[in-house]
Design an enzyme around this catalytic site. Structure first.
Site, PDB file in Angstrom:
ATOM      1  N   TRP B 150       0.890  -1.068  -0.080  1.00  0.00           N
ATOM      2  CA  TRP B 150       0.123   0.067  -0.069  1.00  0.00           C
ATOM      3  C   TRP B 150       0.807   1.355   0.138  1.00  0.00           C
ATOM      4  O   TRP B 150       1.947   1.270  -0.592  1.00  0.00           O
ATOM      5  CB  TRP B 150      -1.117  -0.067   1.134  1.00  0.00           C
ATOM      6  CG  TRP B 150      -2.021  -1.184   0.858  1.00  0.00           C
ATOM      7  CD1 TRP B 150      -2.621  -2.044   1.740  1.00  0.00           C
ATOM      8  CD2 TRP B 150      -3.029  -1.213  -0.331  1.00  0.00           C
ATOM      9  NE1 TRP B 150      -3.560  -2.783   1.298  1.00  0.00           N
ATOM     10  CE2 TRP B 150      -3.852  -2.144   0.018  1.00  0.00           C
ATOM     11  CE3 TRP B 150      -3.029  -0.438  -1.550  1.00  0.00           C
ATOM     12  CZ2 TRP B 150      -4.759  -2.782  -0.782  1.00  0.00           C
ATOM     13  CZ3 TRP B 150      -4.020  -0.948  -2.381  1.00  0.00           C
ATOM     14  CH2 TRP B 150      -4.990  -1.969  -2.053  1.00  0.00           C
ATOM     15  N   SER B 151       0.710   2.172   0.886  1.00  0.00           N
ATOM     16  CA  SER B 151       1.487   3.530   0.558  1.00  0.00           C
ATOM     17  C   SER B 151       3.036   3.403   1.075  1.00  0.00           C
ATOM     18  O   SER B 151       3.522   4.461   0.945  1.00  0.00           O
ATOM     19  CB  SER B 151       0.734   4.553   1.650  1.00  0.00           C
ATOM     20  OG  SER B 151      -0.595   4.790   1.155  1.00  0.00           O
ATOM     21  N   VAL B 152       3.218   2.204   1.636  1.00  0.00           N
ATOM     22  CA  VAL B 152       4.830   2.219   1.803  1.00  0.00           C
ATOM     23  C   VAL B 152       5.301   2.273   0.128  1.00  0.00           C
ATOM     24  O   VAL B 152       6.526   2.632   0.136  1.00  0.00           O
ATOM     25  CB  VAL B 152       5.129   0.885   2.449  1.00  0.00           C
ATOM     26  CG1 VAL B 152       6.770   0.867   2.318  1.00  0.00           C
ATOM     27  CG2 VAL B 152       4.621   0.743   3.841  1.00  0.00           C
ATOM     28  N   LYS B 154       4.796   4.573  -1.705  1.00  0.00           N
ATOM     29  CA  LYS B 154       4.998   5.998  -1.808  1.00  0.00           C
ATOM     30  C   LYS B 154       6.580   6.158  -1.573  1.00  0.00           C
ATOM     31  O   LYS B 154       7.238   6.979  -2.138  1.00  0.00           O
ATOM     32  CB  LYS B 154       4.163   6.808  -1.030  1.00  0.00           C
ATOM     33  CG  LYS B 154       2.903   6.826  -1.312  1.00  0.00           C
ATOM     34  CD  LYS B 154       1.851   7.575  -0.163  1.00  0.00           C
ATOM     35  CE  LYS B 154       0.477   7.844  -0.785  1.00  0.00           C
ATOM     36  NZ  LYS B 154      -0.220   6.492  -0.765  1.00  0.00           N
ATOM     37  N   TYR B 258      -2.329  14.697   3.036  1.00  0.00           N
ATOM     38  CA  TYR B 258      -1.925  13.363   2.403  1.00  0.00           C
ATOM     39  C   TYR B 258      -2.887  12.964   1.803  1.00  0.00           C
ATOM     40  O   TYR B 258      -4.016  12.879   1.634  1.00  0.00           O
ATOM     41  CB  TYR B 258      -2.406  12.284   3.983  1.00  0.00           C
ATOM     42  CG  TYR B 258      -1.665  11.007   3.619  1.00  0.00           C
ATOM     43  CD1 TYR B 258      -0.235  10.537   3.565  1.00  0.00           C
ATOM     44  CD2 TYR B 258      -2.707   9.775   3.133  1.00  0.00           C
ATOM     45  CE1 TYR B 258      -0.048   9.333   3.550  1.00  0.00           C
ATOM     46  CE2 TYR B 258      -1.925   8.649   2.686  1.00  0.00           C
ATOM     47  CZ  TYR B 258      -0.868   8.673   2.755  1.00  0.00           C
ATOM     48  OH  TYR B 258      -0.055   7.170   2.493  1.00  0.00           O
TER      49      TYR B 258
END
Lengths: 432, 432
Positions: B150-152, B154, B258
């Protein structure tokens, strides 16, 4: 109407390996369809007319990009190599086969390089006595790209099943219903495992491209190969679709008919008998032992079922390792990974009388057994073949292995078969 | 209505990492949601109530299976390891951290093992001074499974961009329109690259879960994260969607907010500036040098664009290798693969005053820079975080790296943040 035509074309190209062409269709010059010329999927984003999607991937020339980018279009499942094992190094002894001249069967002289170009080849490798004597890639594909095998997948599936039979894990004489109760009331119910493996289970499977309710569409939609049309009411998954084929086309065991759905049933049987996902078993028994450079993968349907009749993808060299393993009767990379008896049985081939009239007239005199073609030529060469020009050719006598990935505009290999046979003969002779 | 609710729930769970919960929601006991209990996707076919599909994957408990099988649900693109390179062997020095007791922040004493179970952990690893001191997997996931970050994701994207800045390939002060002309008339047009990297580009992005035309749905549908509803008329691809966000929410550079779409724009900039696909660049510059055990992969949208804001998937140990590389300032597996200056800049963090009020109240006092969280704790620990409990934690002073994959029922990490911080503190102290 337009949509109907679109699906029709795409599906025709996708699924028909059986219909022979009576004349050579008009084809674009292969040199105009190299990826560097086409510029498909270049840029961020690619221009609209260069965009390849799941809906248009099989409209020529999109396959020139798509056939080695399938996982970007559809869900897939990995077939893992052993991450801690060394790659099985291939030895090279370049024989410069590209300039080899031969008669392509129509009286025209050509070279291997020209033949490769003219058959829209993406990647091609020749192993002689286990050494790579020729390896080449079309521009736009490289040695790390995983190309779709289409129906060459069937032969991988068939080998896995044949090996299970030798291990005593699968009874070739048991009925399909014994392993897959869901198919009890289907046309396969009372067919034997061996009949399915040999495509002699007599299943009525309608391929009417003008009729959206035809089985061929229901296969493509339910398996996820084509996007479901609006208001689609058919089977949601491959298994549901297979179970819906309830009409027999005759008596089981009498006549070979080339049907991808038979291979899908083989994989269902494998999973039921082993309790394992097809890809996991394939990884455990073969791919993790091959010394493969990369994981392979298989496309899956909307319920996660691997498309074992045509959905496998691998790099050229890894598929060559697989083919070389078959040539060496299952012994490769230091171990016997597949039963020798299983492969010897495959090499024997099937009944030629049953193969005749099965729709593959260009393979006259051949047979199909455990999802492999036995050419019954002088050398007893074995073949696996998929639409748009995918091929494994194993000549046990010449100690030769050939793997070819292509993105030919036409699905059927019927009218490239003559030149391909001529090329293989010339290569075989040159290496003696 | 029902469909609306379904998409609403799925999307909420998927996309909201920002909304804090005021009270702890009622959750199923974690021990009842182990994969061996749930039996999701078991059998051929799985029973209907155990079937995980793209339409239901994020309805709890389906994520317990789905979050490490994402490529089976959606198209994806590989991030290749170097197939001929050796795996970077990890050294082990087991410290039995599972039994470590600590106060979870609410006055309750718990152990690391219990905390892992209670936060629905799928896989967890701790490296101390480069050695693995603890590694564990929940039943149903193993060390070869690739779990979604997921947003890791990013932070991986941000590191690639920060490295390009140091290499002189990307100007942080240039406008987005300079690199991505397609975004000239969007809200991003006159924002700088650095503002996008720091999520201070002021872009109005509506997250109204009752309104199907809301941006959050258009993101999910256009990116392929959720299946498009019937008669969907919105953007067909991620890029089209990004370009459609034309309203600014204020002045660029003033306030952190965010927004996953910011990270997607970072990746678009990377591709435009480098002329390379994001995954190819990531493979070339990092993944092929890490000594990774397996390829990683990233989910792609219907036009093949990598979802660089949340779509990456990797094995636990490979992500640990990546995190250890960051801890070592880019030097790992024998080479400096990422610029030391880029990582030092990331460690410095961003402006805390701009971070405040950005929706992540549970991260009070922290900052966000180049797509990483700087906790500004005593050790200057760096974090990457994704919904449903994905995390990288890098403590430079304690020489500690922690990676956690989870499938928590709730997307937001707001109310597990306290216990997670307590666990990290306890682990850090135990290893001194």
């Amino acid at each position: 109407m337009l949509q109907s035509l679109r699906y029709g074309l795409a599906t025709t190209a996708l699924l028909i390996a059986t219909q022979g062409y009576t004349e050579t269709p008009q084809l674009p010059p292969p040199e105009s369809t190299s990826l560097s010329k086409l510029q498909l999927m270049q840029g961020f984003p690619p221009p609209p007319d260069k965009l390849v999607t799941q809906a248009n991937f099989n409209r020529f020339p999109n396959g020139r990009w798509a056939l080695h980018h399938m996982r970007e279009l559809q869900p897939s499942r990995g077939i893992a190599r052993d991450p801690l094992a060394d790659v099985a190094k291939l030895k090279y002894k370049n024989r410069g086969l590209g300039d080899l001249r031969f008669d392509d069967g129509s009286g025209q002289t050509t070279t291997v390089s020209e033949w490769l170009r003219d058959t829209y080849t993406d990647a091609f490798i020749v192993l002689h006595k286990g050494r790579v004597v020729y390896e080449t890639y079309a521009d736009g594909m490289d040695d790390q790209d995983q190309h779709i095998l289409w129906s060459v997948t069937k032969s991988v599936t068939g080998l896995l099943a044949a090996d299970m039979i030798q291990r005593g894990e699968l009874d070739p004489d048991a009925t399909v219903a014994h392993y897959v109760p869901e198919l009890k009331d289907s046309a396969w119910g009372d067919a034997t495992v061996q009949q399915v493996l040999d495509m002699t289970a007599a299943v009525r499977y309608r391929e009417d491209y003008k009729d959206f309710t035809s089985d061929v569409y229901r296969y493509a939609f339910s398996s996820g190969i084509l996007p479901k049309p609006k208001n689609y009411q058919g089977p949601a998954s491959l298994y549901e679709f297979l179970a819906s084929l309830t009409e027999k086309s005759g008596e089981h065991g009498e006549q070979f008919t080339y049907q991808t759905v038979q291979s899908e049933v083989v994989a269902w049987i494998i999973s039921k008998a082993s309790g394992r996902d097809y890809t996991d078993l394939l990884s455990e028994r073969i791919w993790s032992k091959l010394g493969a450079e990369r994981d392979a993968y298989v496309l899956v349907d909307p319920h996660g079922t691997p498309l074992a009749g045509g959905g496998m993808n691998a790099t050229l060299r890894d598929l060559a390792r697989f083919a070389e393993m078959v040539r060496r009767k299952g012994h490769y990379n230091g171990e016997q990974m597949v039963s020798k008896a299983a492969i010897e049985d495959i090499f024997k081939g099937g009944e030629r009388s049953k193969f005749e009239g099965g729709g593959l007239d260009f393979r006259q005199g051949q047979s199909y057994h455990n999802q492999w073609y036995q050419t019954h030529n002088d050398h007893g060469a074995l073949q696996a073949a998929g639409i748009h020009g995918q091929m494994i050719h194993i000549d046990p006598q010449a100690e030769l292995v050939v793997v070819k990935f292509s993105s030919h505009p036409v699905a059927s290999s019927s009218f490239t078969y003559t030149s391909t046979t001529a090329a293989l003969d010339a290569i075989t002779e040159a290496l003696q």
